[in-house]
Scaffold this motif. Structure first.
Motif, PDB file in Angstrom:
ATOM      1  N   LYS A   1       1.015  -1.467  -0.173  1.00 52.97           N
ATOM      2  CA  LYS A   1      -0.123  -0.243   0.105  1.00 52.97           C
ATOM      3  C   LYS A   1       1.151   0.810  -0.493  1.00 52.97           C
ATOM      4  O   LYS A   1       1.741   1.297   0.266  1.00 52.97           O
ATOM      5  N   THR A   2       0.749   2.119  -0.974  1.00 54.09           N
ATOM      6  CA  THR A   2       1.220   3.485  -0.956  1.00 54.09           C
ATOM      7  C   THR A   2       1.120   4.572   0.507  1.00 54.09           C
ATOM      8  O   THR A   2       1.762   5.194   0.398  1.00 54.09           O
ATOM      9  N   THR A   3       0.322   4.425   0.979  1.00 47.57           N
ATOM     10  CA  THR A   3      -0.137   4.960   2.108  1.00 47.57           C
ATOM     11  C   THR A   3       0.448   4.831   3.409  1.00 47.57           C
ATOM     12  O   THR A   3       0.067   5.356   4.405  1.00 47.57           O
ATOM     13  N   VAL A   4       0.681   3.495   2.880  1.00 43.81           N
ATOM     14  CA  VAL A   4       1.561   2.891   4.458  1.00 43.81           C
ATOM     15  C   VAL A   4       3.537   3.109   4.284  1.00 43.81           C
ATOM     16  O   VAL A   4       3.879   2.801   3.586  1.00 43.81           O
ATOM     17  N   GLU A   5       4.105   4.038   4.771  1.00 49.03           N
ATOM     18  CA  GLU A   5       5.511   4.260   5.697  1.00 49.03           C
ATOM     19  C   GLU A   5       6.008   2.785   5.893  1.00 49.03           C
ATOM     20  O   GLU A   5       5.719   1.592   6.886  1.00 49.03           O
TER      21      GLU A   5
END
Length: 68
Positions: A30-34
């Motif tokens: 997921k691109t929104t999770v660091e």
């Protein structure tokens, strides 16, 4: 920190547990999770919704119905 988790039905409000937080192997696609490391944290079980006002005065729904 406030986080949601699923626990066994016999776990009581106020119990202290150890929670494994985060995804295995450094994360997710997921691109929104660091990127992060999975770790164990101590948690104290609280009712849901967390706000007493929301628990006690919101319209009847699955959150307010008690199961036997």
């Amino acid at each position: 920190m406030l986080s949601l988790a699923t626990v066994d039905p016999d776990v009581q409000t106020g119990d202290v547990l150890t929670l494994v937080w985060g995804e295995e192997d450094g994360g997710t696609s997921k691109t929104t999770v660091e990127p992060h490391k999975q770790l164990e944290i101590r948690v104290k079980v609280a009712p849901e919704p967390y706000s007493r006002d929301a628990r006690e005065t919101y319209a009847e729904s699955w959150r307010t119905k008690q199961t036997a």
